[in-house]
Design a protein around this motif. Structure first.
Motif, mmCIF file in Angstrom:
data_model
loop_
_atom_site.group_PDB
_atom_site.id
_atom_site.type_symbol
_atom_site.label_atom_id
_atom_site.label_comp_id
_atom_site.label_asym_id
_atom_site.label_seq_id
_atom_site.Cartn_x
_atom_site.Cartn_y
_atom_site.Cartn_z
ATOM 1 N N LYS A 195 39.343 -14.674 5.069
ATOM 2 C CA LYS A 195 38.743 -14.906 6.295
ATOM 3 C C LYS A 195 37.379 -14.857 6.047
ATOM 4 C CE LYS A 195 38.988 -14.157 11.251
ATOM 5 N NZ LYS A 195 39.811 -13.420 12.110
ATOM 6 N N ASN A 204 33.988 -13.202 7.240
ATOM 7 C CA ASN A 204 33.548 -12.492 8.389
ATOM 8 C C ASN A 204 32.527 -12.919 9.397
ATOM 9 O OD1 ASN A 204 35.138 -10.801 6.654
ATOM 10 N ND2 ASN A 204 34.129 -8.919 7.421
ATOM 11 N N LYS A 229 34.230 -17.026 10.595
ATOM 12 C CA LYS A 229 35.771 -16.931 10.711
ATOM 13 C C LYS A 229 36.622 -17.938 10.143
ATOM 14 C CE LYS A 229 34.827 -13.107 13.320
ATOM 15 N NZ LYS A 229 34.067 -12.273 12.466
#
Length: 342
Positions: free
Chosen positions: A246, A248, A251
């Protein structure tokens, strides 16, 4: 000549150079100017161009067969617009048979002719060298990267399959015209290919000629004037890659395209659009080392990166300042597998 060729020649010659579809395409590339790293910005632009011209469907050996069929063996010979159209028509007729829904022959011929003239006939003489046509089309064909290096080398090499400084210079000169036409030449040492030629021959003890193996070994170092080409292959490989990670920052999950993993922080991943535009999350600096994946990672790579993060955890800012990374991209590249088309 086919009716299509006659039709083209009846129109004003300028449509060859100023095709509305191509003008539109070149204008649309401006939205990539916010990509911070020149080699990537250039490669993404060229990838978009390659797909618009359907050259991403064209196999290298097919390209080579077309050249043979049209007896394009005199590299210094000048081709007129009708000659180029003939060669392109054969190329796209073949592609259309394999990809009916994707290839519109008259449009592809028009657009590719426009691109070749804008790259190799800036004086608008209506003629381009055989070698320029070959290098342009081969550079954007589909195939394995090292296979492409082999084909390009063979194009300029002499009968002994060796290449001197002048021949290498001709190859690099024709290749650099591709980023130049997109306004991207400054990052690759400008139009001056002299330093690249020198570096290749210095690496080979300044012998008068180099072999294809020596050329490929040098290209593996991604020399400045040619770095856009291997990066183009990485861009193509990354397009469909899905990573179980994912981002950071935005997202996005899974990350699609390039994935950038921090070698300073645990579990810190960034997607390509955040990475290229320079966005960061709190506590992570742009100068921290990252590793790039253009295809999903293996468990071995995960372990290796984990140990690197451990080492880097205890390194100071001074260490990172002292060990700068490649000028065009502050990451280490991880390339698994050779076939970047898969």
């Amino acid at each position: 000549f086919s009716a299509h060729v006659k039709g083209l020649l009846h129109q004003t010659q300028t449509t060859c150079w100023d095709h509305p579809k191509m003008t539109e395409l070149f204008q649309s590339l401006a939205d990539l100017n916010n990509v911070r790293f020149s080699a990537y910005r250039t490669a993404i632009k060229i990838r978009r161009l390659q797909k618009a011209l359907c050259l991403d469907l064209l196999e290298l050996n097919t390209t080579n067969e077309v050249f043979k069929q049209h007896k394009l063996n005199q590299n210094d010979q000048l081709l007129s617009v009708p000659d180029v159209i003939n060669c392109l028509t054969t190329t796209y007729d073949g592609l259309e048979q394999m990809h009916k829904d994707l290839v519109n022959v008259p449009l592809c011929v028009d657009m590719c002719l426009n691109w070749l003239l804008n790259v190799y006939d800036t004086g608008r003489t209506g003629k381009i060298r055989v070698q320029s046509l070959k290098i342009g089309l081969m550079s954007l064909s589909k195939g394995l990267l090292e296979e492409k290096y082999r084909y390009l080398f063979k194009e300029v090499a002499g009968p002994t399959e060796m290449c001197d400084q002048r021949q290498l210079g001709l190859l690099l000169h024709d290749a650099i015209q591709i980023p130049r036409q997109l306004g991207e030449v400054a990052a690759f040492g400008g139009s001056n290919i002299e330093p690249s030629v020198r570096s290749c021959f210095q690496q080979n003890n300044n012998k008068p000629e180099i072999s294809v193996k020596e050329f490929i070994d040098w290209m593996r170092l991604e020399p400045q004037s040619m770095v856009w080409l291997p990066v183009l292959h990485r861009v193509a490989a990354a397009e469909t890659a899905k990573h179980q990670a994912k981002c950071n920052i935005c997202k996005e999950c899974p990350i699609v395209g390039f994935r950038y993993r921090s070698l300073k922080h645990f579990n810190y991943d960034v997607c390509q659009s955040c990475f290229f535009s320079g966005r960061t999350a709190k506590g992570h600096k742009l100068h921290y080392p990252m590793v790039e994946y253009c295809i999903p990672t293996t468990s071995g790579e995960d372990v290796r990166d984990f140990t690197k993060v451990l080492k880097n955890k205890f390194r100071s800012k001074k260490y990172f300042a002292k060990h700068p990374r490649l000028g065009y991209l502050p990451v280490q590249t991880v390339l698994e597998g050779d076939n970047l088309e898969t």
